[in-house]
Motif scaffolding. Structure first.
Motif, mmCIF file in Angstrom:
data_model
loop_
_atom_site.group_PDB
_atom_site.id
_atom_site.type_symbol
_atom_site.label_atom_id
_atom_site.label_comp_id
_atom_site.label_asym_id
_atom_site.label_seq_id
_atom_site.Cartn_x
_atom_site.Cartn_y
_atom_site.Cartn_z
ATOM 1 N N LEU A 49 0.777 -1.215 -0.186
ATOM 2 C CA LEU A 49 -0.152 0.143 -0.103
ATOM 3 C C LEU A 49 0.766 1.216 -0.023
ATOM 4 C CD1 LEU A 49 -2.928 1.187 0.239
ATOM 5 C CD2 LEU A 49 -2.718 1.195 2.793
ATOM 6 N N LEU A 50 1.956 1.183 0.766
ATOM 7 C CA LEU A 50 2.901 2.289 0.886
ATOM 8 C C LEU A 50 3.766 2.618 -0.470
ATOM 9 C CD1 LEU A 50 3.899 2.307 4.653
ATOM 10 C CD2 LEU A 50 2.112 3.528 3.651
ATOM 11 N N ASP A 51 3.791 1.305 -1.344
ATOM 12 C CA ASP A 51 4.581 1.444 -2.495
ATOM 13 C C ASP A 51 3.876 2.513 -3.441
ATOM 14 O OD1 ASP A 51 6.609 0.125 -1.770
ATOM 15 O OD2 ASP A 51 5.841 -1.606 -2.455
ATOM 16 N N MET A 52 2.527 2.734 -3.202
ATOM 17 C CA MET A 52 1.702 3.637 -4.220
ATOM 18 C C MET A 52 2.178 4.925 -4.075
ATOM 19 S SD MET A 52 -2.130 2.164 -3.759
ATOM 20 C CE MET A 52 -2.489 0.201 -3.919
ATOM 21 N N LEU A 57 -2.926 7.092 -3.364
ATOM 22 C CA LEU A 57 -3.444 7.096 -1.847
ATOM 23 C C LEU A 57 -4.425 7.878 -1.776
ATOM 24 C CD1 LEU A 57 -0.162 6.358 -0.083
ATOM 25 C CD2 LEU A 57 -1.966 4.549 -0.537
ATOM 26 N N LEU A 58 -4.377 9.177 -2.177
ATOM 27 C CA LEU A 58 -5.534 9.724 -1.954
ATOM 28 C C LEU A 58 -6.778 9.482 -2.629
ATOM 29 C CD1 LEU A 58 -3.959 13.357 -2.311
ATOM 30 C CD2 LEU A 58 -5.115 12.437 -0.194
ATOM 31 N N MET A 59 -6.746 8.987 -3.935
ATOM 32 C CA MET A 59 -8.025 8.292 -4.341
ATOM 33 C C MET A 59 -8.513 7.229 -3.784
ATOM 34 S SD MET A 59 -6.592 8.634 -8.553
ATOM 35 C CE MET A 59 -8.030 7.974 -9.119
ATOM 36 N N VAL A 60 -7.737 6.539 -3.206
ATOM 37 C CA VAL A 60 -8.090 5.120 -2.337
ATOM 38 C C VAL A 60 -8.786 5.950 -1.160
ATOM 39 C CG1 VAL A 60 -7.693 3.205 -1.084
ATOM 40 C CG2 VAL A 60 -6.412 3.812 -3.421
ATOM 41 N N LEU A 61 -8.177 7.010 -0.309
ATOM 42 C CA LEU A 61 -8.628 7.362 0.832
ATOM 43 C C LEU A 61 -9.991 8.123 0.847
ATOM 44 C CD1 LEU A 61 -6.008 6.337 1.774
ATOM 45 C CD2 LEU A 61 -5.591 8.207 3.134
ATOM 46 N N GLU A 62 -10.304 8.558 -0.457
ATOM 47 C CA GLU A 62 -11.386 9.389 -0.956
ATOM 48 C C GLU A 62 -12.899 8.465 -0.400
ATOM 49 O OE1 GLU A 62 -11.224 11.049 -4.416
ATOM 50 O OE2 GLU A 62 -10.029 12.803 -4.009
ATOM 51 N N LEU A 63 -12.343 7.185 -0.610
ATOM 52 C CA LEU A 63 -13.539 6.127 -0.473
ATOM 53 C C LEU A 63 -14.063 5.870 0.880
ATOM 54 C CD1 LEU A 63 -12.368 3.820 -3.272
ATOM 55 C CD2 LEU A 63 -14.102 5.462 -3.538
ATOM 56 N N LEU A 64 -13.101 6.506 1.773
ATOM 57 C CA LEU A 64 -13.465 6.023 3.260
ATOM 58 C C LEU A 64 -14.232 6.897 3.798
ATOM 59 C CD1 LEU A 64 -9.719 5.011 4.204
ATOM 60 C CD2 LEU A 64 -11.735 3.501 3.468
ATOM 61 N N ASP A 65 -14.963 6.617 4.903
ATOM 62 C CA ASP A 65 -15.825 7.504 5.732
ATOM 63 C C ASP A 65 -14.661 8.192 6.758
ATOM 64 O OD1 ASP A 65 -15.918 5.857 8.607
ATOM 65 O OD2 ASP A 65 -16.304 4.544 6.991
ATOM 66 N N PRO A 66 -15.117 9.135 7.457
ATOM 67 C CA PRO A 66 -14.423 9.935 8.408
ATOM 68 C C PRO A 66 -13.777 9.038 9.384
ATOM 69 C CG PRO A 66 -16.389 11.302 7.970
ATOM 70 C CD PRO A 66 -16.575 9.968 7.458
ATOM 71 N N ARG A 77 3.228 6.614 10.109
ATOM 72 C CA ARG A 77 3.522 8.112 9.745
ATOM 73 C C ARG A 77 3.032 8.583 8.340
ATOM 74 N NH1 ARG A 77 6.410 10.772 13.807
ATOM 75 N NH2 ARG A 77 6.904 12.429 12.322
ATOM 76 N N THR A 78 3.384 7.483 7.517
ATOM 77 C CA THR A 78 2.987 8.110 6.091
ATOM 78 C C THR A 78 1.466 8.025 5.916
ATOM 79 O OG1 THR A 78 5.003 6.973 5.226
ATOM 80 C CG2 THR A 78 3.196 7.360 3.803
ATOM 81 N N LEU A 79 0.635 7.219 6.389
ATOM 82 C CA LEU A 79 -0.831 7.117 6.247
ATOM 83 C C LEU A 79 -1.368 8.186 6.930
ATOM 84 C CD1 LEU A 79 -1.636 3.405 6.203
ATOM 85 C CD2 LEU A 79 -1.711 5.008 4.182
ATOM 86 N N TYR A 80 -0.874 8.553 8.226
ATOM 87 C CA TYR A 80 -1.220 9.782 9.030
ATOM 88 C C TYR A 80 -1.048 11.047 8.263
ATOM 89 C CZ TYR A 80 -1.493 13.010 12.819
ATOM 90 O OH TYR A 80 -1.784 14.334 13.523
ATOM 91 N N ARG A 81 0.105 11.233 7.487
ATOM 92 C CA ARG A 81 0.173 12.506 6.753
ATOM 93 C C ARG A 81 -0.626 12.668 5.846
ATOM 94 N NH1 ARG A 81 2.769 13.052 2.193
ATOM 95 N NH2 ARG A 81 3.923 11.075 2.364
ATOM 96 N N ILE A 82 -0.932 11.598 4.971
ATOM 97 C CA ILE A 82 -1.851 11.407 3.829
ATOM 98 C C ILE A 82 -3.353 11.663 4.278
ATOM 99 C CG2 ILE A 82 -2.418 10.349 1.747
ATOM 100 C CD1 ILE A 82 0.374 9.067 1.614
ATOM 101 N N SER A 83 -3.676 10.935 5.126
ATOM 102 C CA SER A 83 -5.103 11.097 5.952
ATOM 103 C C SER A 83 -5.542 12.496 6.366
ATOM 104 C CB SER A 83 -5.340 9.890 6.890
ATOM 105 O OG SER A 83 -4.517 10.227 7.943
#
Length: 525
Positions: A49-52, A57-66, A77-83
């Motif tokens: 996942l982090l290789d993307m 990753l932003l396009m994937v995270l747009e599908l998630l609820d808050p 830390r990487t996912l925290y920054r992007i989220s």
């Protein structure tokens, strides 16, 4: 309020707001943090996942609820920054509140704006059952400026008409004094500043004026957030943590005791009908001394709601399911009491029907609301099965013998005729044991057998599983009877008969020995 307590409760609210520490990665194998600084081989899905790229990753995270987005942000830390990207939270703000709160309209990031507005919205909806919020808002008038600013977002506020200066209205609602109607002006000679005028408005009027003046409600929200930019939100966060911890208890108590007197009396009768309860605890129904947790434990569905197991943890949908359940109980009780049954049969039909309905709909109630029609349809199925079992048993004594059998519950759950045949066989074998004991040739056995063993062989004796354990004669006989009743194998009834004969012979020998001892003692003297 102590800052340490507030900080701790804030972590309870959403621990995923915390930034993961450097060198810590999530171990997907045992759901624990791996502090070694290197990702283990089992964490390969996360590595892929982090290789993307960040854009993907932003396009994937747009599908998630808050809330899913917050949980994902706690992985590394990487996912925290992007989220935490503003575009993601601006999208959620637009969906929930109608505005993305970007382009410098507030001093808060979209994520912070979402958090504050969401917490306040959730809290204010619980105002009727949230005693802490009631005390904070309405027990100590005049209100604090902080809470007045939040209340400007609400149209219906249980407050009398307020008297404020034009400067205060401009500061709180953002309404220019030129928009104020002269007919609402109040003469007050105590005002030191002659340029300030006092106005008297209903809260709803001020709310509607603010929306009209700013253009739409989202701009009112932006105005409130702008005014809140210098405020400390510890009290709001603490109240939200309390709400998340006790929301099921608060809403259940409000539903249980918030009805009119006539409805409350009717609900109390339905709630306690044919239930074993502590009269001392129930005597204070509706008072502050009432043990609400004890009342919730009387029914399986209210106990599930109390522990947050209904409707995926949604307190409002869950309480609606509870309301529908007791509405069905009212209809079921009226149907049962209208039949010419004895009180014991009425009680058993009622209890077994409710237990069966809960078993049938438990999985569905855990994920969604179940309406009255669904409850009643399940109740009809359960009552048909109960009537079939009652006809199979033939009388109430037989019915009480089989109600603890596993096949009884299985038949009530699935309605399979296989389980019904097993119940019929159980009663037949129970009758065979009783008939064998009452045969004329076994007259000597009945006279010599100890009372504790004779009781186990009687037809109306119910065999409980807890009596199967132990090394006593009663425990041995109970195990043999249990095995025969549930399997029907001839081997077990033969073993049971042999054991009964041995016990009778042993009792006879014991009596002979005692008689001989008494005679010997008499001759000696």
């Amino acid at each position: 309020m102590e800052s340490e307590v507030s900080a701790e409760l804030y972590k309870m609210w959403l621990g995923t707001y915390a930034v993961p520490q450097a060198g810590h990665y999530w171990d997907y194998t045992d759901d624990s943090w791996n502090p070694n600084g290197e990702m283990c081989s089992d964490a390969a899905p996360c590595r892929r996942l982090l290789d993307m790229s960040d854009e993907v990753l932003l396009m994937v995270l747009e599908l998630l609820d808050p809330f899913s987005l917050l949980k994902l942000g706690g992985a590394c830390r990487t996912l925290y920054r992007i989220s935490n990207t503003d575009s993601l939270w601006a999208q959620h703000c637009r969906l929930v509140f109608g505005s993305g709160f970007r382009n410098g309209c507030t001093d808060y990031t979209p994520k912070e704006a979402f958090k504050l507005l969401y917490m306040w919205g959730k809290l204010y909806k619980t105002l009727p059952c949230n005693r802490q919020l009631q005390d904070l808002l309405f027990s100590g008038l005049p209100l604090k400026r902080y809470w007045i600013q939040w209340l400007t977002l609400e149209e219906m506020v249980p407050l009398p008409p307020v008297q404020l200066t034009d400067q205060a209205i401009d500061d709180i609602w953002g309404i220019n004094k030129d928009q104020l109607d002269e007919k609402h002006k109040v003469t007050d000679e105590s005002l030191e500043d002659v340029d300030n005028c006092l106005y008297r408005y209903d809260w709803k009027e001020l709310h509607n004026m603010a929306i009209k003046y700013h253009g739409d409600f989202t701009k009112v929200q932006s105005h409130v957030l702008q005014k809140m930019s210098t405020e400390c939100h510890e009290d709001l966060e603490w109240l939200y943590c309390q709400f998340m911890r006790y929301r099921f208890q608060w809403l259940f108590s409000y539903w249980l005791f918030g009805l009119s007197k006539s409805c409350a009396r009717q609900l109390q009768r339905i709630f306690l009908w044919w239930k074993r309860f502590d009269k001392r605890k129930v005597s204070c129904w509706g008072s502050s001394a009432c043990d609400v947790e004890y009342l919730a434990s009387l029914h399986a569905i209210t106990d599930d709601y109390w522990n947050g197991k209904l409707a995926c943890g949604d307190e409002n949908i869950g309480i609606q399911t509870v309301e529908n359940y007791f509405s069905m109980c009212r209809s079921l009780l009226a149907w049962i009491l209208g039949r010419k049954w004895g009180r014991f049969k009425q009680k058993k039909v009622y209890q077994d029907t409710l237990d069966g309905v809960h078993r049938m709909l438990k999985a569905e109630m855990q994920v969604s609301v179940v309406n009255h029609e669904q409850f009643w349809a399940a109740a009809k199925v359960q009552m048909m099965r109960i009537c079939t079992l009652e006809e199979t048993a033939g009388n109430y004594v037989n019915w009480k013998l089989i109600d603890s059998l596993p096949c009884y519950r299985l038949y009530m759950t699935f309605g399979d005729s296989f389980y019904l045949e097993h119940i019929k066989g159980f009663l037949t074998r129970k009758q065979l044991i009783s008939n064998w004991l009452l045969q004329e040739e076994n007259f000597w056995v009945r006279n010599l057998l100890p009372e504790s063993l004779f009781y186990l062989l009687e037809y109306d004796t119910k065999i409980y599983e807890e009596r199967l354990h132990g090394d006593t004669m009663a425990a041995h006989l109970t195990r043999l009877i249990w095995l025969y009743l549930h399997s029907g194998h001839q081997l077990y009834i033969d073993a049971m008969k042999g054991f009964v004969y041995e016990c009778a012979y042993a009792s006879f020998a014991s009596q002979i020995y005692e008689t001989g001892t008494i005679i010997s003692s008499f001759l000696y003297f």
